[in-house]
Design a protein around this motif. Structure first.
Motif, PDB file in Angstrom:
ATOM      1  N   UNK A 104     -38.652   3.041 -10.328  1.00 14.73           N
ATOM      2  CA  UNK A 104     -38.287   1.606  -9.162  1.00 14.73           C
ATOM      3  C   UNK A 104     -37.172   2.736  -8.552  1.00 14.73           C
ATOM      4  N   UNK A 105     -36.094   3.327  -8.940  1.00 18.23           N
ATOM      5  CA  UNK A 105     -35.436   3.824  -8.329  1.00 18.23           C
ATOM      6  C   UNK A 105     -35.067   4.285  -7.430  1.00 18.23           C
ATOM      7  N   UNK A 106     -36.583   6.230  -7.610  1.00 21.93           N
ATOM      8  CA  UNK A 106     -37.433   6.480  -6.898  1.00 21.93           C
ATOM      9  C   UNK A 106     -37.840   5.966  -6.105  1.00 21.93           C
ATOM     10  N   UNK A 107     -38.397   5.161  -5.567  1.00 18.90           N
ATOM     11  CA  UNK A 107     -39.326   4.492  -4.942  1.00 18.90           C
ATOM     12  C   UNK A 107     -38.492   3.742  -3.922  1.00 18.90           C
ATOM     13  N   UNK A 108     -37.175   3.046  -4.563  1.00 15.22           N
ATOM     14  CA  UNK A 108     -36.098   2.428  -3.646  1.00 15.22           C
ATOM     15  C   UNK A 108     -35.674   3.910  -2.790  1.00 15.22           C
ATOM     16  N   UNK A 109     -35.642   4.794  -3.686  1.00 10.52           N
ATOM     17  CA  UNK A 109     -34.681   5.629  -2.323  1.00 10.52           C
ATOM     18  C   UNK A 109     -34.884   5.821  -1.441  1.00 10.52           C
ATOM     19  N   UNK A 110     -37.158   6.186  -2.126  1.00  4.26           N
ATOM     20  CA  UNK A 110     -38.041   7.086  -0.900  1.00  4.26           C
ATOM     21  C   UNK A 110     -37.764   6.680  -0.186  1.00  4.26           C
ATOM     22  N   UNK A 111     -38.063   4.972  -0.504  1.00  4.29           N
ATOM     23  CA  UNK A 111     -37.560   2.985   1.219  1.00  4.29           C
ATOM     24  C   UNK A 111     -37.355   3.868   2.028  1.00  4.29           C
ATOM     25  N   UNK A 112     -35.765   3.854   1.372  1.00  2.00           N
ATOM     26  CA  UNK A 112     -34.580   4.378   2.086  1.00  2.00           C
ATOM     27  C   UNK A 112     -34.549   5.063   2.465  1.00  2.00           C
ATOM     28  N   UNK A 113     -35.148   6.661   2.408  1.00  2.85           N
ATOM     29  CA  UNK A 113     -35.496   7.469   3.512  1.00  2.85           C
ATOM     30  C   UNK A 113     -36.221   7.128   4.560  1.00  2.85           C
ATOM     31  N   UNK A 115     -36.566   4.404   5.523  1.00  6.30           N
ATOM     32  CA  UNK A 115     -35.895   3.069   6.531  1.00  6.30           C
ATOM     33  C   UNK A 115     -34.845   3.894   7.306  1.00  6.30           C
ATOM     34  N   UNK A 116     -34.068   5.286   7.330  1.00  3.47           N
ATOM     35  CA  UNK A 116     -33.124   6.317   7.729  1.00  3.47           C
ATOM     36  C   UNK A 116     -34.188   7.053   8.249  1.00  3.47           C
ATOM     37  N   UNK A 117     -35.071   7.602   8.335  1.00  2.00           N
ATOM     38  CA  UNK A 117     -35.759   8.775   9.106  1.00  2.00           C
ATOM     39  C   UNK A 117     -36.480   7.349  10.312  1.00  2.00           C
ATOM     40  N   UNK A 118     -36.886   6.528  10.249  1.00  2.00           N
ATOM     41  CA  UNK A 118     -37.217   5.339  11.081  1.00  2.00           C
ATOM     42  C   UNK A 118     -36.608   5.683  12.403  1.00  2.00           C
ATOM     43  N   UNK A 119     -34.940   4.928  11.500  1.00  2.00           N
ATOM     44  CA  UNK A 119     -34.463   5.122  12.447  1.00  2.00           C
ATOM     45  C   UNK A 119     -33.842   6.117  13.633  1.00  2.00           C
ATOM     46  N   UNK A 120     -33.841   7.289  12.519  1.00  2.00           N
ATOM     47  CA  UNK A 120     -33.062   8.531  13.614  1.00  2.00           C
ATOM     48  C   UNK A 120     -34.051   8.302  14.543  1.00  2.00           C
ATOM     49  N   UNK A 121     -35.220   8.020  14.761  1.00  2.00           N
ATOM     50  CA  UNK A 121     -36.377   8.545  15.125  1.00  2.00           C
ATOM     51  C   UNK A 121     -36.708   7.669  16.634  1.00  2.00           C
ATOM     52  N   UNK A 122     -35.946   6.632  15.979  1.00  2.00           N
ATOM     53  CA  UNK A 122     -36.004   5.308  16.969  1.00  2.00           C
ATOM     54  C   UNK A 122     -35.011   5.617  18.562  1.00  2.00           C
ATOM     55  N   UNK A 123     -33.593   6.573  17.772  1.00  2.00           N
ATOM     56  CA  UNK A 123     -32.370   6.718  18.026  1.00  2.00           C
ATOM     57  C   UNK A 123     -32.417   8.263  19.256  1.00  2.00           C
ATOM     58  N   UNK A 124     -33.997   9.009  18.510  1.00  2.00           N
ATOM     59  CA  UNK A 124     -34.100  10.280  19.404  1.00  2.00           C
ATOM     60  C   UNK A 124     -34.918   9.891  20.708  1.00  2.00           C
ATOM     61  N   UNK A 125     -35.820   8.917  20.038  1.00  2.00           N
ATOM     62  CA  UNK A 125     -36.338   8.289  21.778  1.00  2.00           C
ATOM     63  C   UNK A 125     -36.089   7.479  22.578  1.00  2.00           C
ATOM     64  N   UNK A 126     -35.047   7.130  22.143  1.00  2.00           N
ATOM     65  CA  UNK A 126     -33.983   6.467  23.116  1.00  2.00           C
ATOM     66  C   UNK A 126     -34.177   7.542  24.629  1.00  2.00           C
TER      67      UNK A 126
END
Length: 174
Positions: A104-113, A115-126
């Motif tokens: 569960x902890x591993x999957x939560x960390x993957x989900x967080x990763x 989310x961070x990757x998607x945020x980075x992509x949105x910031x770069x796409x601006x």
């Protein structure tokens, strides 16, 4: 530690106190102390009988902290299979619980990763449009062909203004 555990377990016949001793020793791994205690229970000195009941209770309560193969080797051949089975089931359940928790902890960390990757992509796409009238929010000068950065709210500033630690709209306070 071995002598203190032997005194508590064998001479005073107080398994609860021996367990408390194991869990209250800073700097010594609990698993090491629990294995010593199990050896004291199951490998008695000459003239003593193995203390099977406290040994099985130790296996049930602290099994995940023990080296299971060594613990099984220490058990006498005439140990009641029913009691050993209960201890092994308890250990198996605890190990499965720990494994599921780690998954569960591993999957939560993957989900967080993700989310961070998607945020980075949105910031770069601006995209930012810079024209001749675009002004730096710090110094009020035209950005033109200078090196610039973009603040989270979309405002532009010169890299030099950012490096000097100037805050937006600081020049208007003068």
């Amino acid at each position: 530690h071995a002598e203190a555990l032997r005194l508590l377990a064998r001479e005073q016949r107080n398994p609860a106190l021996a367990l408390a001793y194991c869990s209250n020793q800073p700097g010594v791994p609990e698993s090491e102390l629990y294995m010593q205690l199990l050896r004291i229970y199951l490998q008695p000195m000459v003239g003593e009988e193995p203390m099977l009941a406290p040994a099985i209770a130790l296996l049930q309560s602290h099994g995940p902290h023990l080296d299971l193969l060594e613990a099984l080797r220490l058990l006498p051949a005439d140990a009641p299979l029913r009691d050993v089975e209960q201890a092994l089931r308890s250990i198996s359940c605890q190990v499965q619980k720990n494994t599921r928790h780690a998954q569960v902890l591993c999957n939560l960390q993957k989900a967080r990763s993700v989310q961070v990757h998607n945020s980075l992509l949105r910031a770069r796409a601006r995209r930012v449009v810079v024209n001749d009238e675009t002004l730096c929010v710090v110094c009020g000068k035209r950005v033109a062909t200078s090196a610039f950065g973009v603040l989270p709210d979309g405002e532009l500033l010169h890299v030099a203004c950012k490096l000097h630690g100037a805050l937006p709209h600081q020049s208007s306070a003068k």
